[in-house]
Every structure is written in C-alpha cells, then in structure tokens.
Design an enzyme around this catalytic site. Sequence first.
Site, short mmCIF file in Angstrom:
data_model
loop_
_atom_site.label_atom_id
_atom_site.label_comp_id
_atom_site.label_asym_id
_atom_site.label_seq_id
_atom_site.Cartn_x
_atom_site.Cartn_y
_atom_site.Cartn_z
N ASP A 13 0.82 -1.22 0.00
CA ASP A 13 0.00 0.00 0.00
C ASP A 13 0.85 1.27 0.00
O ASP A 13 0.44 2.30 0.55
CB ASP A 13 -0.97 0.02 1.20
CG ASP A 13 -1.84 -1.22 1.23
OD1 ASP A 13 -2.26 -1.66 0.15
OD2 ASP A 13 -2.08 -1.75 2.34
N GLN A 222 1.72 -6.28 -3.45
CA GLN A 222 2.30 -6.50 -2.12
C GLN A 222 3.67 -5.78 -2.05
O GLN A 222 3.79 -4.72 -2.62
CB GLN A 222 2.41 -7.99 -1.77
CG GLN A 222 1.06 -8.64 -1.53
CD GLN A 222 0.36 -9.04 -2.82
OE1 GLN A 222 0.93 -9.71 -3.66
NE2 GLN A 222 -0.88 -8.64 -2.98
P1 GDP Z 1 -0.78 0.37 -3.57
O1 GDP Z 1 -1.38 -0.91 -3.07
O2 GDP Z 1 0.70 0.43 -3.30
O3 GDP Z 1 -1.10 0.69 -5.00
O4 GDP Z 1 -1.40 1.53 -2.66
P2 GDP Z 1 -2.95 1.67 -2.23
O5 GDP Z 1 -3.71 2.17 -3.40
O6 GDP Z 1 -3.43 0.46 -1.53
O7 GDP Z 1 -2.83 2.77 -1.08
C1 GDP Z 1 -2.26 4.02 -1.29
C2 GDP Z 1 -3.30 5.11 -0.95
O8 GDP Z 1 -2.65 6.35 -0.85
C3 GDP Z 1 -4.37 5.25 -2.00
O9 GDP Z 1 -5.57 5.61 -1.38
C4 GDP Z 1 -3.84 6.40 -2.86
O10 GDP Z 1 -4.89 7.12 -3.51
C5 GDP Z 1 -3.17 7.26 -1.84
N1 GDP Z 1 -2.00 8.01 -2.30
C6 GDP Z 1 -1.05 7.63 -3.19
N2 GDP Z 1 -0.08 8.57 -3.26
C7 GDP Z 1 -0.42 9.54 -2.39
C8 GDP Z 1 0.20 10.78 -1.99
O11 GDP Z 1 1.30 11.15 -2.43
N3 GDP Z 1 -0.47 11.52 -1.03
C9 GDP Z 1 -1.65 11.12 -0.50
N4 GDP Z 1 -2.22 11.89 0.43
N5 GDP Z 1 -2.26 9.98 -0.88
C10 GDP Z 1 -1.65 9.20 -1.79
P1 IMO Z 2 -0.98 -4.21 -2.22
O1 IMO Z 2 -0.59 -4.75 -3.57
C1 IMO Z 2 -0.83 -4.71 2.11
C2 IMO Z 2 -0.90 -8.81 3.62
C3 IMO Z 2 -2.11 -9.26 4.41
C4 IMO Z 2 -1.46 -10.26 5.35
C5 IMO Z 2 -0.40 -10.92 4.47
C6 IMO Z 2 -0.81 -12.25 3.86
O2 IMO Z 2 -2.25 -3.45 -2.23
O3 IMO Z 2 0.16 -3.47 -1.59
P2 IMO Z 2 -2.46 -12.92 1.88
O4 IMO Z 2 -3.94 -12.70 1.72
O5 IMO Z 2 -1.63 -12.32 0.78
O6 IMO Z 2 -2.11 -14.35 2.14
O7 IMO Z 2 -2.09 -12.12 3.25
O8 IMO Z 2 -0.12 -9.99 3.43
N1 IMO Z 2 -1.20 -8.26 2.27
C7 IMO Z 2 -1.12 -6.97 1.97
N2 IMO Z 2 -0.87 -5.90 2.75
N3 IMO Z 2 -1.02 -4.55 0.79
C8 IMO Z 2 -1.24 -5.61 -0.01
O9 IMO Z 2 -1.29 -5.53 -1.36
C9 IMO Z 2 -1.35 -6.89 0.58
N4 IMO Z 2 -1.60 -8.15 0.11
C10 IMO Z 2 -1.48 -8.97 1.15
O10 IMO Z 2 -2.70 -8.19 5.09
O11 IMO Z 2 -0.79 -9.57 6.39
MG MG Z 3 -2.89 -1.56 -1.74
#
Ligand code: GDP
Ligand code: IMO
Ligand code: MG
Length: 425
Positions: A13, A222
Amino acid sequence: MPVTVVVGAQWGDEGKAKVIDLLSKEHTFVVRYQGGHNAGHTVVVDGERYALQLVPSGVLYEHVIPVIANGVVVDLPTLFSEIDMLEARGVSCSELKVSSRAHLIFPWHQAHDAIAEAMRGDDKIGTTLKGIGPAYADKARRVGIRAGDAMDPARFRALVRERGAAESKLITEAGGDPLDVDEIVERFAELAARLTPYVSDTISLLHSGLARGAHVLLEGAQATFLDLDHGTYPYVTSSNPTAGGACAGSGLGPRDIDRVVGITKAYTTRVGAGPFPTELTDVDGETLGRVGKEFGTVTGRPRRTGWLDCVMLRHAVRLNSLTELALTKLDVLDGFERVKICTGYRTMEGELDDYPDRFDVLSAVEPVYAELDGWASALGEAREPGALPAEARAFLEVVEREVGVPIRVVGVGAERDDYLMWASA
Ligand code: GDP
Ligand code: IMO
Ligand code: MG
C-alpha cells in the site's frame, strides 16, 4: 528505458498504483507478475477513484496493453466484476491479456485460507482470506488448474469436478462445510468460457513487443517485506513481489530489466500481524492513520502506522537492485512539529544497520531515530522541489543519504497529478 519494475519497498500500500499510472504514459505493456486479488491498487483521476485488484493499473490509458502474467493467481469472479466495473465507467479492457500459465483460484482455496487462519488462533497471519496462499500451494504441489485449461471446456469441467470433490473431502475433515461441487463446476465453466478470449501466450507477446521496441512496466503487488522468501516469515504473502519475482512471474530475463523503482511512503504502514519496529501506538500513529486514510483497500481493516524505516529501505535496495525510490504521501506529514526517520536498530549486542535475519531479533530491536523539524505549510500544491519548504527538502535529503539511492518522484496528494520530480533520471 525498455523494462521497468515497480516494487513496494515496505509492507504494501505504498502508492504503487499511482506511480504505475504516472509511468504508464511511457509504456505499452503494464504487467502484473505476482499476487492476486489480495492487492488493492488505487488511482484517483479527477476525483474518480479506481480501486484495482487484478487488472493492471495502466488500464486507464488507451495506449496500454494490460497483461496478467504467469505468476499471478487469478480469481475469475473478481476479474470479471472488475472488468464490468471498468467498462461501465468507460475504461475499455478489450486489450487485456491473461497468461495461459496463470493459476486460477477456486472457492476451496478461500475455504482453506479461512480454516488455516482459524487454526492458528491468536497467531493468525491476518491474511486477506482471498485464497492466495492455498492457490500458490496447489501450484507448488502441481495440482493447480490454469487459465490455459479453460480452452478445453470438457477437460476444464473434469478438472474442476475432480479437484472440487477431493478438496470438499479435505475441508469437511477439517471441520468446514462441504462444497457444492456441481454448482462450482457450472459456475466456473461459464466463467472459463468468458475467459477464453483473454487467454494468451503472454511470454511471446512481451518478448515480441520488446523486439519491436515497446516498453514494458512490471507492476509489483504487495511488497518486499511481504515476500515469501525475504519478508517477515510467516507474516508474509505466498509469492515473490521482489524484483527477482518479476522475472519468474513474467517470463522476462534478468538482463531485460533496466530500472527498478522502489515505492515507499514517507512513513510506514502494515496490515495484518507481524513485527513492525517503528510502529506507533500513540497520538502520532493515530494522526498518520487518520490523515493518511490508512484503511485497507481490500479488507477495510485499519493499517498499523509508524515512522519511516531506512533500515528496511536499505535492505529493499539490495534485495531488488533498486535504482531509485518514489516517495509517496509526503503531504501526510504536514503539520507534525517534529518528524522522525529510523536510521538503525539497537539491540542488546549494539547497533545494527543491517536488516536482521532472525525473527526474534527483529521483534526485539529498538529503532534509532534522526529527528527533524516538521513543516508548517501544506505540500499539496507543490509541483517542483523549489516549492517545498526547507524542512521537507531536508527530510528527502536525509532519506536519500540513509538509503543510498536517489528519490525521483515525490507524492504530495492522492490525485494523478499530485506529484513532483525531485531528481530527474
Ligand atoms: P498500492 O497498493 O501500493 O497501490 O497503494 P494503495 O492504493 O493500496 O494505497 C495508497 C493510498 O494512498 C491510495 O488511497 C492512494 O490514492 C493514496 N496516495 C497515493 N499517493 C499519495 C500521496 O502522495 N499523497 C496522499 N495523500 N495519498 C496518496
Ligand atoms: P498491495 O498490492 C498490504 C498482507 C495481508 C497479510 C499478508 C498475507 O495493495 O500493496 P495474503 O492474503 O496475501 O495471504 O495475506 O499480506 N497483504 C497486503 N498488505 N497490501 C497488499 O497488497 C497486501 N496483500 C497482502 O494483510 O498480512
Ligand atoms: Mg494496496
């Protein structure tokens, strides 16, 4: 550069999707190489939020060919609801390709995920319960069913029936409910028929694209510290998000890769259980969670929060051959009087600056922090380094010095255009 890998440098994330979206402008193929619908990748365009689990984040651009490569485990109900969601919003998925070698997820994988977590009791991993671990386990046991199997409907039905019956027996023995195998066979036969136009030899597709001069972006899901081999085992996912996994998961070779971008937030988060040296359980941690909107995209669970950890990032550089960092969510630190960056780990034996190999050591380390002044103004409108307050520039300089690779992109908001180029390539 022809082939770029984007990899999470923390526990997921980090804002990978936003950086993928930005880099997609210069790429023809955007390729998911591992993981499945445990991922939640968010792109925000003009206030419209797209949360993607399986379809590569480059899909929002018409010129991009999105590819789900061989290393991904594919949940067909999720794939088609995502395609339907995107097409209803005017985003075409007609160019999407799914590798014939990608393994499919079935309801028994989700049932096994839930049973395994329940059996762990207080030691549960906190998985997303999407069946990811059991699907990869079946791949390793050589009993998986693959996207390519959908091309022969009679054989596909027989495979699903055979596996379903065997798995139903195992699930009931473990105390779970029996599966309705007939219903699963019918439902998945329909899904398989819908899958066939997307099934492709993605390895030939990518190599012939490269031979024609196309650029390929490999989208990690991840992150480094959730990697099955390199993460905080057993609190990890069941695939290899690290850059080496990008080769196995896409069929490109190590020498095809030119650039590896590690994505980090300006702080750290983690969903699920496992060690987290810089975790904050105080008001600062609560502020990071609230301002950063740190709730899981897939599960809605609140994410654990803490200060940025450069010991982790230094290790991520080595594991992935990172050529650069993209640092997201710097704006979330707006308003903190003081901000901290972890530069080392203290143990009974002295200070470590390497990431510890042992779980018990990692669980007991005490972070060593550099403490910096925060900044008073909001960063959201900054579009060039000169527009950042001196304190924010100092923060980025400390991170670059501690980690040893340049930061190129800096995120200052969730929207597509909320970023600045800190250093040019
Ligand atoms: P990913 O799984 O790595 O693609 O990340 P996610 O989408 O799960 O989580 C990142 C969150 O942060 C999302 O809600 C994005 O819209 C938000 N986000 C990404 N870059 C920025 C940033 O530079 N500033 C802020 N405030 N939010 C951001
Ligand atoms: P993105 O791509 C954050 C975490 C789960 C758990 C562990 C194992 O959005 O960054 P799983 O269901 O994969 O067997 O869970 O990995 N996990 C993530 N945490 N971002 C993700 O994906 C995740 N995908 C799995 O929370 O701790
Ligand atoms: Mg994510």
